[in-house]
Enzyme design. Structure first.
Site, PDB file in Angstrom:
ATOM      1  N   CYS A 232       0.826  -1.210   0.000  1.00 31.48           N
ATOM      2  CA  CYS A 232       0.000   0.000   0.000  1.00 31.48           C
ATOM      3  C   CYS A 232       0.863   1.264   0.000  1.00 31.48           C
ATOM      4  O   CYS A 232       0.616   2.192  -0.778  1.00 31.48           O
ATOM      5  CB  CYS A 232      -0.933  -0.009   1.202  1.00 31.48           C
ATOM      6  SG  CYS A 232      -2.099  -1.399   1.216  1.00 31.48           S
ATOM      7  N   HIS A 233       1.887   1.301   0.876  1.00 30.67           N
ATOM      8  CA  HIS A 233       2.732   2.492   0.976  1.00 30.67           C
ATOM      9  C   HIS A 233       4.217   2.152   1.006  1.00 30.67           C
ATOM     10  O   HIS A 233       5.035   3.012   1.309  1.00 30.67           O
ATOM     11  CB  HIS A 233       2.354   3.303   2.226  1.00 30.67           C
ATOM     12  CG  HIS A 233       0.930   3.745   2.233  1.00 30.67           C
ATOM     13  ND1 HIS A 233      -0.073   2.991   2.795  1.00 30.67           N
ATOM     14  CD2 HIS A 233       0.335   4.859   1.723  1.00 30.67           C
ATOM     15  CE1 HIS A 233      -1.235   3.624   2.652  1.00 30.67           C
ATOM     16  NE2 HIS A 233      -1.016   4.753   2.004  1.00 30.67           N
ATOM     17  N   GLY A 234       4.537   0.884   0.713  1.00 28.94           N
ATOM     18  CA  GLY A 234       5.934   0.511   0.543  1.00 28.94           C
ATOM     19  C   GLY A 234       6.724   0.357   1.827  1.00 28.94           C
ATOM     20  O   GLY A 234       7.876   0.814   1.896  1.00 28.94           O
ATOM     21  N   PRO A 247       7.352   4.036   5.282  1.00 30.22           N
ATOM     22  CA  PRO A 247       6.768   5.004   6.225  1.00 30.22           C
ATOM     23  C   PRO A 247       6.337   4.430   7.569  1.00 30.22           C
ATOM     24  O   PRO A 247       5.999   5.198   8.480  1.00 30.22           O
ATOM     25  CB  PRO A 247       5.547   5.527   5.462  1.00 30.22           C
ATOM     26  CG  PRO A 247       5.137   4.393   4.592  1.00 30.22           C
ATOM     27  CD  PRO A 247       6.401   3.695   4.203  1.00 30.22           C
TER      28      PRO A 247
END
Length: 268
Positions: A232-234, A247
């Site tokens: 989703c956001h790595g 993150p």
């Protein structure tokens, strides 16, 4: 000549009663001496006045401290006898009232004490039932723990289970993964934790499959460090569930678990 304003000094009016010879039609009545009946003096205390009437006796009571009462009583009314219902000690004329009251105090105290104890137990049962109704039900408690057979998970694989509505990752690590994770410099990590602090047995890693960034579910055996990867956001996690890139601020959560025997794992 007489002026009109001075006429009053020349006029004089007189009146005179002259008796006549006429006789009265009836002789004049002579009033005898009057007999005056004095009003009786009423004392400021209660009094009663009784007289026989066709319907019975009238009793009147009045006074400064008592209201006025008028009672009509029939002479044919009989008072019922309640002697059979009265206690023996209150019917004896030679027994003082205080003595009869003292003899009944024990029964009164017993009834008050028994009522208090009964009320306390009833209140306790009510509160216990209310608190019990707020606790988790049997089906919820059944899902509070999960038992896993370790023989079903081959070495080098990660299996996902559902526990308390969340994904649970059980990873059977190889010797190479254990050595690699224990050789990582803890000071270089975003959320510093040693590998032995996150595992009870080196070959078994137990973590919740919830990304610490926004709650996504990472993919096992993926990412730059061979552990878990959140597309989703790595966010990249290593084989110890520690955040290494991306993150996510924290490592994957390690739940409470025990090993009751060599081949069984209980989470919760």
């Amino acid at each position: 000549m007489i002026k009109p304003g001075n006429i009053s000094q020349f006029l004089k009016a007189t009146s005179q009663a002259v008796s006549s010879n006429a006789k009265p039609l009836a002789p004049v009545a002579v009033l005898p001496k009057r007999q005056i009946t004095k009003t009786p003096i009423l004392l400021l205390t209660s009094y009663s006045m009784s007289q026989r009437t066709p319907t019975g006796r009238i009793s009147i009571s009045s006074g400064p401290t008592t209201p006025t009462q008028v009672r009509f009583a029939h002479t044919d009314i009989t008072v019922p006898d309640f002697s059979e219902y009265r206690k023996d000690e209150v019917q004896k004329p030679n027994v003082r009232t205080s003595e009869s009251v003292d003899s009944r105090k024990n029964f009164t105290y017993l009834m008050v004490g028994a009522s208090t104890v009964g009320g306390a137990y009833a209140s306790k049962a009510l509160v216990t039932q209310f608190i019990t109704s707020m606790s988790a039900s049997a089906d919820v408690l059944a899902l509070a723990k999960i038992e896993i057979k370790l023989a079903d998970i081959p070495e080098g694989k990660s299996v996902t289970f559902k526990w308390r509505g969340k994904p649970l990752f059980i990873r059977h690590r190889t010797a190479e993964e254990i050595d690699s994770e224990r050789g990582v410099a803890v000071g270089s990590l975003r959320d510093p934790q040693h590998d032995h602090e996150r595992t009870q047995r080196p070959e078994w890693l137990v973590v919740l499959g919830v990304c610490t960034h926004l709650g996504c579910v990472p993919i096992a055996n993926a990412g730059d460090f061979g552990g878990y990867y959140c597309p989703c956001h790595g966010s990249h996690y290593d084989a110890s569930g520690r955040i290494r890139k991306g993150p996510a601020p924290l490592n994957l959560e390690v739940p409470t678990y025990v090993f009751p025997d060599e081949g069984t794992l209980i989470v919760g």
